[in-house]
Design a protein around this motif. Sequence first.
Motif, PDB file in Angstrom:
ATOM      1  N   GLU A  97      14.213   9.049 -48.917  1.00 40.65           N
ATOM      2  CA  GLU A  97      15.519   8.403 -48.809  1.00 40.65           C
ATOM      3  C   GLU A  97      16.066   8.409 -47.385  1.00 40.65           C
ATOM      4  O   GLU A  97      17.084   7.756 -47.112  1.00 40.65           O
ATOM      5  CB  GLU A  97      16.524   9.088 -49.742  1.00 40.65           C
ATOM      6  N   LEU A  98      15.437   9.140 -46.477  1.00 40.13           N
ATOM      7  CA  LEU A  98      15.925   9.175 -45.100  1.00 40.13           C
ATOM      8  C   LEU A  98      15.718   7.821 -44.448  1.00 40.13           C
ATOM      9  O   LEU A  98      14.699   7.165 -44.636  1.00 40.13           O
ATOM     10  CB  LEU A  98      15.191  10.264 -44.315  1.00 40.13           C
ATOM     11  N   GLN A  99      16.702   7.414 -43.649  1.00 45.68           N
ATOM     12  CA  GLN A  99      16.660   6.107 -43.011  1.00 45.68           C
ATOM     13  C   GLN A  99      16.952   6.230 -41.521  1.00 45.68           C
ATOM     14  O   GLN A  99      17.648   7.147 -41.082  1.00 45.68           O
ATOM     15  CB  GLN A  99      17.669   5.153 -43.664  1.00 45.68           C
ATOM     16  N   TRP A 100      16.423   5.267 -40.759  1.00 46.34           N
ATOM     17  CA  TRP A 100      16.606   5.238 -39.315  1.00 46.34           C
ATOM     18  C   TRP A 100      17.217   3.908 -38.885  1.00 46.34           C
ATOM     19  O   TRP A 100      17.053   2.893 -39.571  1.00 46.34           O
ATOM     20  CB  TRP A 100      15.260   5.396 -38.603  1.00 46.34           C
ATOM     21  N   ARG A 101      17.894   3.942 -37.769  1.00 46.47           N
ATOM     22  CA  ARG A 101      18.304   2.712 -37.084  1.00 46.47           C
ATOM     23  C   ARG A 101      17.333   2.518 -35.938  1.00 46.47           C
ATOM     24  O   ARG A 101      17.234   3.354 -35.034  1.00 46.47           O
ATOM     25  CB  ARG A 101      19.736   2.821 -36.551  1.00 46.47           C
ATOM     26  N   GLY A 102      16.588   1.425 -35.954  1.00 43.15           N
ATOM     27  CA  GLY A 102      15.557   1.216 -34.958  1.00 43.15           C
ATOM     28  C   GLY A 102      15.968   0.220 -33.889  1.00 43.15           C
ATOM     29  O   GLY A 102      16.679  -0.743 -34.153  1.00 43.15           O
ATOM     30  N   THR A 103      15.511   0.465 -32.671  1.00 43.83           N
ATOM     31  CA  THR A 103      15.626  -0.494 -31.581  1.00 43.83           C
ATOM     32  C   THR A 103      14.269  -0.562 -30.905  1.00 43.83           C
ATOM     33  O   THR A 103      13.343   0.174 -31.249  1.00 43.83           O
ATOM     34  CB  THR A 103      16.695  -0.076 -30.546  1.00 43.83           C
ATOM     35  N   LEU A 104      14.147  -1.424 -29.920  1.00 38.98           N
ATOM     36  CA  LEU A 104      12.906  -1.508 -29.172  1.00 38.98           C
ATOM     37  C   LEU A 104      12.553  -0.164 -28.545  1.00 38.98           C
ATOM     38  O   LEU A 104      11.383   0.217 -28.464  1.00 38.98           O
ATOM     39  CB  LEU A 104      13.042  -2.578 -28.075  1.00 38.98           C
ATOM     40  N   MET A 105      13.567   0.590 -28.140  1.00 38.90           N
ATOM     41  CA  MET A 105      13.320   1.809 -27.371  1.00 38.90           C
ATOM     42  C   MET A 105      13.288   3.076 -28.204  1.00 38.90           C
ATOM     43  O   MET A 105      12.647   4.047 -27.805  1.00 38.90           O
ATOM     44  CB  MET A 105      14.376   1.955 -26.271  1.00 38.90           C
ATOM     45  N   SER A 106      13.980   3.129 -29.323  1.00 39.34           N
ATOM     46  CA  SER A 106      14.041   4.403 -30.042  1.00 39.34           C
ATOM     47  C   SER A 106      14.376   4.188 -31.513  1.00 39.34           C
ATOM     48  O   SER A 106      14.747   3.092 -31.927  1.00 39.34           O
ATOM     49  CB  SER A 106      15.083   5.327 -29.410  1.00 39.34           C
ATOM     50  N   ARG A 107      14.243   5.282 -32.272  1.00 39.78           N
ATOM     51  CA  ARG A 107      14.714   5.321 -33.660  1.00 39.78           C
ATOM     52  C   ARG A 107      15.724   6.459 -33.748  1.00 39.78           C
ATOM     53  O   ARG A 107      15.476   7.565 -33.263  1.00 39.78           O
ATOM     54  CB  ARG A 107      13.572   5.586 -34.630  1.00 39.78           C
ATOM     55  N   HIS A 108      16.862   6.177 -34.366  1.00 37.82           N
ATOM     56  CA  HIS A 108      17.907   7.183 -34.520  1.00 37.82           C
ATOM     57  C   HIS A 108      18.075   7.467 -36.008  1.00 37.82           C
ATOM     58  O   HIS A 108      18.374   6.555 -36.788  1.00 37.82           O
ATOM     59  CB  HIS A 108      19.218   6.678 -33.920  1.00 37.82           C
ATOM     60  N   LEU A 109      17.846   8.712 -36.410  1.00 39.28           N
ATOM     61  CA  LEU A 109      18.024   9.093 -37.807  1.00 39.28           C
ATOM     62  C   LEU A 109      19.482   8.890 -38.202  1.00 39.28           C
ATOM     63  O   LEU A 109      20.393   9.377 -37.533  1.00 39.28           O
ATOM     64  CB  LEU A 109      17.625  10.561 -37.988  1.00 39.28           C
ATOM     65  N   LEU A 110      19.706   8.151 -39.279  1.00 38.07           N
ATOM     66  CA  LEU A 110      21.069   7.805 -39.665  1.00 38.07           C
ATOM     67  C   LEU A 110      21.772   8.926 -40.422  1.00 38.07           C
ATOM     68  O   LEU A 110      22.998   9.061 -40.338  1.00 38.07           O
ATOM     69  CB  LEU A 110      21.063   6.541 -40.532  1.00 38.07           C
TER      70      LEU A 110
END
Length: 458
Positions: free
Chosen positions: A379-392
Amino acid sequence: MAATTGGLYRLHGAEAQADPFALYEKLRAEHGPVAPVLVSGDLPAWLVLGHRENLDVARTTSRFARDPRGWRDMREGRVPADTPLGPMVSWVPVCNFTDGPVHERLRSAVVESLERFDKRGIRRYVTRFANHLVDQIAAEGYADLVPAFSDQLPMLVMTQLIGAPDEHGPLLVNAARDMLQGTETALQSDRYVTTTLENLVVERKAKPARDLASWLIEHPAELTDTEVLMHLRVVLIAAYETTANLIANTLRTVLTDPRFRASLSGGHMTLPDALEQVLWDDPPINTIIGRWATGDTVLGGRQIKAGDMILLGLAAGNADPQIRPDPAASLHGNRSHLAFSSGPHECPGQDIGRAIADTGIEVLLDRLPDLQLAVDVSELQWRGTLMSRHLLSLPVRFAPRSTAPPAQAPQLPVEHPAGHPVHPVIPPQPTAPPAPAGSGGGRRRRGVSWWRRLLGRR
């Protein structure tokens, strides 16, 4: 993974950001250590996947420059004015966008100023703020460690290190998070950060203290006010995002990998060892945009043309089978990862980031040793960008502890990391940033994620 009709994979968009590590391995299998890719606007670039090739690019500024004004697509008018790459390809007078003597002058001011902090003082400082954050959740028995801890601690500490008044910490946390999400209020949050730092520079010129702002102002490199402001901003935002990601990624690993937690709790692994393992496996920055070929050259068997954009694939390089034939093998004590890049532009504040992360996590685990993940790991989700993933989100449960009611704001420690009592000057108050829009709420804005401008190293 979406590909264009030309067969090149995009590094932007939901599909690529959902599982960037899988995409890196697909590219490696098809192209080897250097792969042709597309970035925002379907502009061409080269993604460096090999560990050795990443070091070659990072360490050879004569072939791969940091100055974005060398980008051929920009010079020839193929880059839209509103490109989301704007903050990463628009030149400003900071050390990570320069090379040669200019870079050395700016870099020396940043590095030598950061080195003036006493490392033991920083750890005492982190301990004070981390305990305050734990006090706020200890009685509940439940918390989301991303907004309650990993997103808060780095900014609270860095606010004090740069010299801003204590009360700006929580406001800057909210403003920085809003900027990084690119919401409809991101530009207002961006202005709040800038105004806070502008006021700080004015005040520290009038009344110096023992903090980063004052040391940059008084450094023999004679930085202009704009250069001081820009470097304070880069240090603050870059340190916030990377350290917040490092804390969240380490806590996630501790909570979801039984072998990892057993090694840590059984004394087979120290917390600094654990951080280094996470820096190998899940670095806070996946990819750095920002090298441009100074002439025609060859890299990883690929013909690179003058003006081509090069992307440093830090996470991909860390997983290179040439140096990690067994990805499950322990790498305790091995710091040859690429998490902080390398060469003249290696991150200069990495030891401060490590101190914030390992001290803060140690406080949290000491205070709440029975932490357990409150949801299934799927159930863990991330916010992704070209440079990184940030755990939400990182929801946890633990036995409630009674604690004294937390103060409205953390008290300053008795001793500043520079080794002397703190008496901060309170500058004129900028307008508080707007309340950030929800993660799924506001319309996204382009060109405001200044944290992406990672510092360089001499």
